[in-house]
Design an enzyme around this catalytic site. Sequence first.
Site, PDB file in Angstrom:
ATOM      1  N   GLU A 162      75.281  27.097  34.871  1.00 31.52           N
ATOM      2  CA  GLU A 162      74.979  26.637  33.778  1.00 31.52           C
ATOM      3  C   GLU A 162      74.612  27.736  32.436  1.00 31.52           C
ATOM      4  OE1 GLU A 162      70.834  24.805  32.860  1.00 31.52           O
ATOM      5  OE2 GLU A 162      72.037  23.485  34.220  1.00 31.52           O
ATOM      6  N   SER A 191      69.654  17.603  39.891  1.00 32.21           N
ATOM      7  CA  SER A 191      70.367  18.042  38.277  1.00 32.21           C
ATOM      8  C   SER A 191      70.340  16.510  37.744  1.00 32.21           C
ATOM      9  CB  SER A 191      71.606  18.733  38.275  1.00 32.21           C
ATOM     10  OG  SER A 191      71.956  18.915  37.031  1.00 32.21           O
ATOM     11  N   GLY A 236      53.904  14.741  42.559  1.00 33.66           N
ATOM     12  CA  GLY A 236      54.431  15.197  41.186  1.00 33.66           C
ATOM     13  C   GLY A 236      55.099  14.424  40.283  1.00 33.66           C
ATOM     14  N   LYS A 243      72.386  24.336  44.224  1.00 38.14           N
ATOM     15  CA  LYS A 243      71.722  24.015  43.083  1.00 38.14           C
ATOM     16  C   LYS A 243      71.215  25.234  42.200  1.00 38.14           C
ATOM     17  CE  LYS A 243      69.784  21.678  39.640  1.00 38.14           C
ATOM     18  NZ  LYS A 243      68.406  22.798  39.231  1.00 38.14           N
TER      19      LYS A 243
END
Length: 327
Positions: free
Chosen positions: A196, A121, A7, A189
């Site tokens: 967030e 992140s 990826g 996360k």
Amino acid sequence: MQLGMVGLGRMGSNMVRRLMKGGHDCVVFDVNSKAATAMASEGAQPALTLDELVNSLATPRAVWIMVPAGQPTEQTVVDLLNRLEAGDVIIDGGNSYFKDDVRRSKMLHEKGVHFIDCGTSGGVWGLERGYCLMIGGPQEVVSRLDPIFRTLSPGIGEIERTAGREKLAGTAESGYLHCGPVGAGHFVKMVHNGIEYGLMQAYAEGFDIFRNADSKDLPPDYRYDLNIADIAEVWRRGSVVGSWLLDLAASALVEDPDLTKFTGYVQDSGEGRWTINAAIDESVPAEVLSAALYTRFRSRQEHTFGEKVLSAMRNKFGGHVEPAAGG
């Protein structure tokens, strides 16, 4: 250390660049073969197939997956499992659901292949700033991969140390943390992204209040024509609400004070929903995070049927008339 990367999107390719800068050897694969061959000019070893990638790695192999969560990740894990051997490890650095991690780990365990989930992140800035890593999996495997995590992470850098932290062991202040067994990394996360959402929503609502502070509906003495970009900037300097999110908002407001490039349509990546599901499972009230998620849903619609019901009820009990379109 040698690592395979599957990826090569914006984050995957930049992670490879940071790893190579740190002295690691990277074998890279992407369904778009041009992405892999392009990385060759920067020092990576391209693989045109997963077979080629696996055969190019020394045992025990370590393969990092950086593909979209859901079926793409599921298919990649299955395809790699059919090619890997006992002792090899797959690291999922995407935004997978932690319960999927647990299931996949059990599937890999039957063949002796290890599974690590790594919440990542840092976004497109990670190449320069480093990536905050939240890791789940067996301690011995995480320890073996420590050189990879250490290179990807920001390190202590110039951030002021938390008082008393110098007396504690661990890697947290370097920007990476082994959170617990399989699934723990993506769980942390997931909640990180839920928070967030709430932080972003708080900034957005505050700036919207500034934007409307000169509304004609306000008494003239209470109207303020505010420079929102300057307010965002001054808050960056010593305010308790300073953050990297505020830094990004300040940058956007300098570039385009009226944000004319944006429609206000806000997508969600899935982790906000999963965070709310976890809160429900744990009977934990999460009003702010829930409201922030629902506001993202709201941003994708002109007007909901529920809002029409509200308007109709207000009209019936109080004679409130909707303003004309554009009014």
